[in-house]
Design a protein around this motif. Sequence first.
Motif, PDB file in Angstrom:
ATOM      1  N   ALA A  72       0.742  -0.970  -0.047  1.00  0.00           N
ATOM      2  CA  ALA A  72       0.068   0.105  -0.040  1.00  0.00           C
ATOM      3  C   ALA A  72       0.868   1.181   0.007  1.00  0.00           C
ATOM      4  O   ALA A  72       0.330   2.312  -0.134  1.00  0.00           O
ATOM      5  CB  ALA A  72      -0.714  -0.089   1.335  1.00  0.00           C
ATOM      6  N   GLY A  73       2.239   1.033   0.210  1.00  0.00           N
ATOM      7  CA  GLY A  73       3.191   2.407  -0.041  1.00  0.00           C
ATOM      8  C   GLY A  73       2.977   3.193   1.363  1.00  0.00           C
ATOM      9  O   GLY A  73       3.344   4.304   1.407  1.00  0.00           O
ATOM     10  N   VAL A  74       2.761   2.630   2.575  1.00  0.00           N
ATOM     11  CA  VAL A  74       2.575   3.052   3.925  1.00  0.00           C
ATOM     12  C   VAL A  74       4.142   3.572   4.192  1.00  0.00           C
ATOM     13  O   VAL A  74       5.227   2.984   3.774  1.00  0.00           O
ATOM     14  CB  VAL A  74       2.528   2.157   4.715  1.00  0.00           C
ATOM     15  CG1 VAL A  74       2.678   2.548   6.349  1.00  0.00           C
ATOM     16  CG2 VAL A  74       0.905   1.589   4.826  1.00  0.00           C
ATOM     17  N   SER A  75       4.236   4.783   4.466  1.00  0.00           N
ATOM     18  CA  SER A  75       5.777   5.406   4.803  1.00  0.00           C
ATOM     19  C   SER A  75       6.093   5.305   6.321  1.00  0.00           C
ATOM     20  O   SER A  75       7.564   5.145   6.223  1.00  0.00           O
ATOM     21  CB  SER A  75       5.471   6.717   4.626  1.00  0.00           C
ATOM     22  OG  SER A  75       4.894   7.410   5.831  1.00  0.00           O
ATOM     23  N   ARG A  76       5.683   4.647   7.113  1.00  0.00           N
ATOM     24  CA  ARG A  76       6.153   4.399   8.364  1.00  0.00           C
ATOM     25  C   ARG A  76       5.094   3.355   9.055  1.00  0.00           C
ATOM     26  O   ARG A  76       3.898   3.473   9.186  1.00  0.00           O
ATOM     27  CB  ARG A  76       6.043   5.535   9.303  1.00  0.00           C
ATOM     28  CG  ARG A  76       6.754   5.358  10.754  1.00  0.00           C
ATOM     29  CD  ARG A  76       7.915   4.940  10.724  1.00  0.00           C
ATOM     30  NE  ARG A  76       8.950   5.837  10.063  1.00  0.00           N
ATOM     31  CZ  ARG A  76       9.329   6.924  10.848  1.00  0.00           C
ATOM     32  NH1 ARG A  76       8.981   7.226  12.255  1.00  0.00           N
ATOM     33  NH2 ARG A  76      10.072   7.834  10.429  1.00  0.00           N
ATOM     34  N   VAL A  77       5.739   2.293   9.481  1.00  0.00           N
ATOM     35  CA  VAL A  77       5.068   1.294  10.645  1.00  0.00           C
ATOM     36  C   VAL A  77       5.649   1.379  11.798  1.00  0.00           C
ATOM     37  O   VAL A  77       6.938   1.136  12.349  1.00  0.00           O
ATOM     38  CB  VAL A  77       5.208  -0.200  10.004  1.00  0.00           C
ATOM     39  CG1 VAL A  77       4.357  -0.956  10.941  1.00  0.00           C
ATOM     40  CG2 VAL A  77       4.773  -0.334   8.585  1.00  0.00           C
ATOM     41  N   ILE A  78       4.712   1.626  12.906  1.00  0.00           N
ATOM     42  CA  ILE A  78       5.220   1.859  14.196  1.00  0.00           C
ATOM     43  C   ILE A  78       4.575   0.568  14.764  1.00  0.00           C
ATOM     44  O   ILE A  78       3.195   0.171  14.777  1.00  0.00           O
ATOM     45  CB  ILE A  78       4.213   3.076  14.918  1.00  0.00           C
ATOM     46  CG1 ILE A  78       5.072   4.193  14.192  1.00  0.00           C
ATOM     47  CG2 ILE A  78       4.802   3.022  16.188  1.00  0.00           C
ATOM     48  CD1 ILE A  78       4.140   5.471  14.333  1.00  0.00           C
ATOM     49  N   TYR A  79       5.434  -0.294  15.516  1.00  0.00           N
ATOM     50  CA  TYR A  79       5.039  -1.664  15.912  1.00  0.00           C
ATOM     51  C   TYR A  79       5.335  -1.554  17.497  1.00  0.00           C
ATOM     52  O   TYR A  79       6.350  -1.300  18.092  1.00  0.00           O
ATOM     53  CB  TYR A  79       5.875  -2.763  15.515  1.00  0.00           C
ATOM     54  CG  TYR A  79       5.608  -4.073  15.958  1.00  0.00           C
ATOM     55  CD1 TYR A  79       4.387  -4.616  15.720  1.00  0.00           C
ATOM     56  CD2 TYR A  79       6.368  -4.790  16.723  1.00  0.00           C
ATOM     57  CE1 TYR A  79       3.927  -5.989  16.375  1.00  0.00           C
ATOM     58  CE2 TYR A  79       6.508  -6.026  17.069  1.00  0.00           C
ATOM     59  CZ  TYR A  79       5.072  -6.571  16.940  1.00  0.00           C
ATOM     60  OH  TYR A  79       4.756  -7.642  17.572  1.00  0.00           O
ATOM     61  N   THR A  80       4.204  -2.170  18.174  1.00  0.00           N
ATOM     62  CA  THR A  80       4.434  -2.304  19.509  1.00  0.00           C
ATOM     63  C   THR A  80       4.888  -3.710  20.067  1.00  0.00           C
ATOM     64  O   THR A  80       4.033  -4.655  19.854  1.00  0.00           O
ATOM     65  CB  THR A  80       2.835  -2.077  20.417  1.00  0.00           C
ATOM     66  OG1 THR A  80       1.969  -3.131  19.900  1.00  0.00           O
ATOM     67  CG2 THR A  80       2.292  -0.777  20.024  1.00  0.00           C
ATOM     68  N   SER A  81       5.898  -3.623  20.754  1.00  0.00           N
ATOM     69  CA  SER A  81       6.935  -4.921  20.695  1.00  0.00           C
ATOM     70  C   SER A  81       7.061  -5.070  22.217  1.00  0.00           C
ATOM     71  O   SER A  81       6.146  -4.684  23.270  1.00  0.00           O
ATOM     72  CB  SER A  81       7.898  -4.771  20.273  1.00  0.00           C
ATOM     73  OG  SER A  81       8.783  -6.037  20.150  1.00  0.00           O
ATOM     74  N   ALA A  82       7.785  -5.800  22.584  1.00  0.00           N
ATOM     75  CA  ALA A  82       7.934  -6.622  23.943  1.00  0.00           C
ATOM     76  C   ALA A  82       9.488  -6.088  24.438  1.00  0.00           C
ATOM     77  O   ALA A  82      10.394  -5.877  23.665  1.00  0.00           O
ATOM     78  CB  ALA A  82       7.966  -8.089  24.257  1.00  0.00           C
ATOM     79  N   PRO A  83       9.700  -6.003  25.740  1.00  0.00           N
ATOM     80  CA  PRO A  83      10.753  -5.341  26.175  1.00  0.00           C
ATOM     81  C   PRO A  83      12.155  -6.080  25.866  1.00  0.00           C
ATOM     82  O   PRO A  83      12.076  -7.569  25.812  1.00  0.00           O
ATOM     83  CB  PRO A  83      10.714  -5.509  27.639  1.00  0.00           C
ATOM     84  CG  PRO A  83       9.487  -5.484  27.969  1.00  0.00           C
ATOM     85  CD  PRO A  83       8.787  -6.087  26.786  1.00  0.00           C
ATOM     86  N   HIS A  84      13.095  -5.572  25.079  1.00  0.00           N
ATOM     87  CA  HIS A  84      14.356  -6.332  24.643  1.00  0.00           C
ATOM     88  C   HIS A  84      13.984  -7.479  23.887  1.00  0.00           C
ATOM     89  O   HIS A  84      14.497  -8.409  23.836  1.00  0.00           O
ATOM     90  CB  HIS A  84      15.169  -6.678  25.800  1.00  0.00           C
ATOM     91  CG  HIS A  84      15.684  -5.394  26.709  1.00  0.00           C
ATOM     92  ND1 HIS A  84      16.464  -4.550  26.361  1.00  0.00           N
ATOM     93  CD2 HIS A  84      15.210  -5.110  27.965  1.00  0.00           C
ATOM     94  CE1 HIS A  84      16.542  -3.629  27.250  1.00  0.00           C
ATOM     95  NE2 HIS A  84      15.699  -4.000  28.333  1.00  0.00           N
ATOM     96  N   ALA A  85      12.989  -7.085  22.878  1.00  0.00           N
ATOM     97  CA  ALA A  85      12.454  -8.498  22.373  1.00  0.00           C
ATOM     98  C   ALA A  85      13.471  -9.347  21.578  1.00  0.00           C
ATOM     99  O   ALA A  85      13.340 -10.487  21.469  1.00  0.00           O
ATOM    100  CB  ALA A  85      11.354  -7.856  21.229  1.00  0.00           C
ATOM    101  N   THR A  86      14.473  -8.547  21.040  1.00  0.00           N
ATOM    102  CA  THR A  86      15.581  -9.259  20.062  1.00  0.00           C
ATOM    103  C   THR A  86      16.400 -10.226  20.916  1.00  0.00           C
ATOM    104  O   THR A  86      17.193 -11.176  20.467  1.00  0.00           O
ATOM    105  CB  THR A  86      16.229  -8.432  19.030  1.00  0.00           C
ATOM    106  OG1 THR A  86      16.766  -7.368  19.901  1.00  0.00           O
ATOM    107  CG2 THR A  86      15.257  -8.123  18.040  1.00  0.00           C
ATOM    108  N   THR A  87      16.422  -9.890  22.170  1.00  0.00           N
ATOM    109  CA  THR A  87      17.635 -10.457  23.188  1.00  0.00           C
ATOM    110  C   THR A  87      16.972 -11.176  24.404  1.00  0.00           C
ATOM    111  O   THR A  87      17.701 -11.816  24.943  1.00  0.00           O
ATOM    112  CB  THR A  87      18.653  -9.550  23.586  1.00  0.00           C
ATOM    113  OG1 THR A  87      17.998  -8.343  24.249  1.00  0.00           O
ATOM    114  CG2 THR A  87      19.324  -9.016  22.330  1.00  0.00           C
ATOM    115  N   SER A  88      15.919 -10.998  24.638  1.00  0.00           N
ATOM    116  CA  SER A  88      15.415 -11.282  25.930  1.00  0.00           C
ATOM    117  C   SER A  88      14.817 -12.939  25.927  1.00  0.00           C
ATOM    118  O   SER A  88      14.407 -13.302  24.917  1.00  0.00           O
ATOM    119  CB  SER A  88      14.089 -10.617  26.134  1.00  0.00           C
ATOM    120  OG  SER A  88      13.520 -10.939  27.546  1.00  0.00           O
TER     121      SER A  88
END
Length: 294
Positions: free
Chosen positions: A96-112
Amino acid sequence: MTIAVTGTSGHLGRLVVESLLARGAAAADVVALARTTGAVVDLADRGVVVREADYGRPETLAAALAGVDVLVLVSGSEVGRRVEQHGNVVDAARAAGVSRVIYTSAPHATTSALVLAPEHKATEELLAASGLSTTVLRNNWYTENYAPDVLRARETGEIVASTGAGRVASASRADYAEAAAVVALAAQQDGAHDGAVYELTGDVAWSFDELAAAAADVVGRPVAFRGVTPEEHLAILAGAGLDEGTAGFVVALDGNIRDGLLGDATGDLAGLLGRPTTPLVDGLRAAVDDVVTA
Ligand SMILES: NC(=O)c1ccc[n+]([C@@H]2O[C@H](COP(=O)([O-])OP(=O)(O)OC[C@H]3O[C@@H](n4cnc5c(N)ncnc54)[C@H](OP(=O)(O)O)[C@@H]3O)[C@@H](O)[C@H]2O)c1
């Protein structure tokens, strides 16, 4: 130029819409996306654009995101199905050509080691691989999660958990929602927060003794924290009628708290809000009032 918010039939998504309107967004420029559109007819009555968006039905997503500039993707609630669902939204946002996605994630998601982290990590990776401009809002626990404990403490005078000396840097949903609105409006106006990852927490990482003291303030009677072992906690929850899977999940989350995975207060949330976060006791009082009047 529109800002769309998913999950607006739920608590956080609705509060994001309210914050956007409170911060001056025109209702006609706000798109409330919901799987259950019947829950947001009042928003439509106020001039907000309401569209159906079911993460699990990609055919709804193209129309939902048509003309959308900034998308606030509130993580779904169907644990175990969210990576595929969020992936559908990311694909539709790119198409759709959205210019920004703001995502609600979890604390330190990539390392926790947080039991809930893997789906958020995978979603952050999907976003990174998508080529879309993104902002990640890693929300710590909601203060509202503890409203049932406070209501129980009103009867029993205690809060029971297997969290040991662990701390939680929780914040009220309304604070997290306002931060999402701040970021969405800034992203739309000047592209700010591109690529940023914020660890959003309350200003104070509280102990369970402090939670009990705040609960005592709210319910107007002494409340003590009774720490139990994970085994004792499982038995208590089973005795209260929870099925084995749910009880195990609750105890695993308490173990994550005991291990300190939710205990760092960062200042990122207050920084976005430009004010201190809502104190624990105020957040609990509002949450309990909401439960009682619901
Ligand atoms: N940080 C924390 O302490 C914490 C606690 C709980 C949850 N969360 C996460 O934060 C999110 C927002 O929290 P909340 O309090 O607003 O939760 P909530 O009130 O349960 O709302 C969840 C929202 O997700 C929507 N949803 C679920 N599956 C969907 C799908 N397949 N397609 C479209 N929408 C879907 C729900 O729509 P329906 O109304 O149609 O079901 C609802 O609007 C949750 O979904 C969860 O990922 C965080």
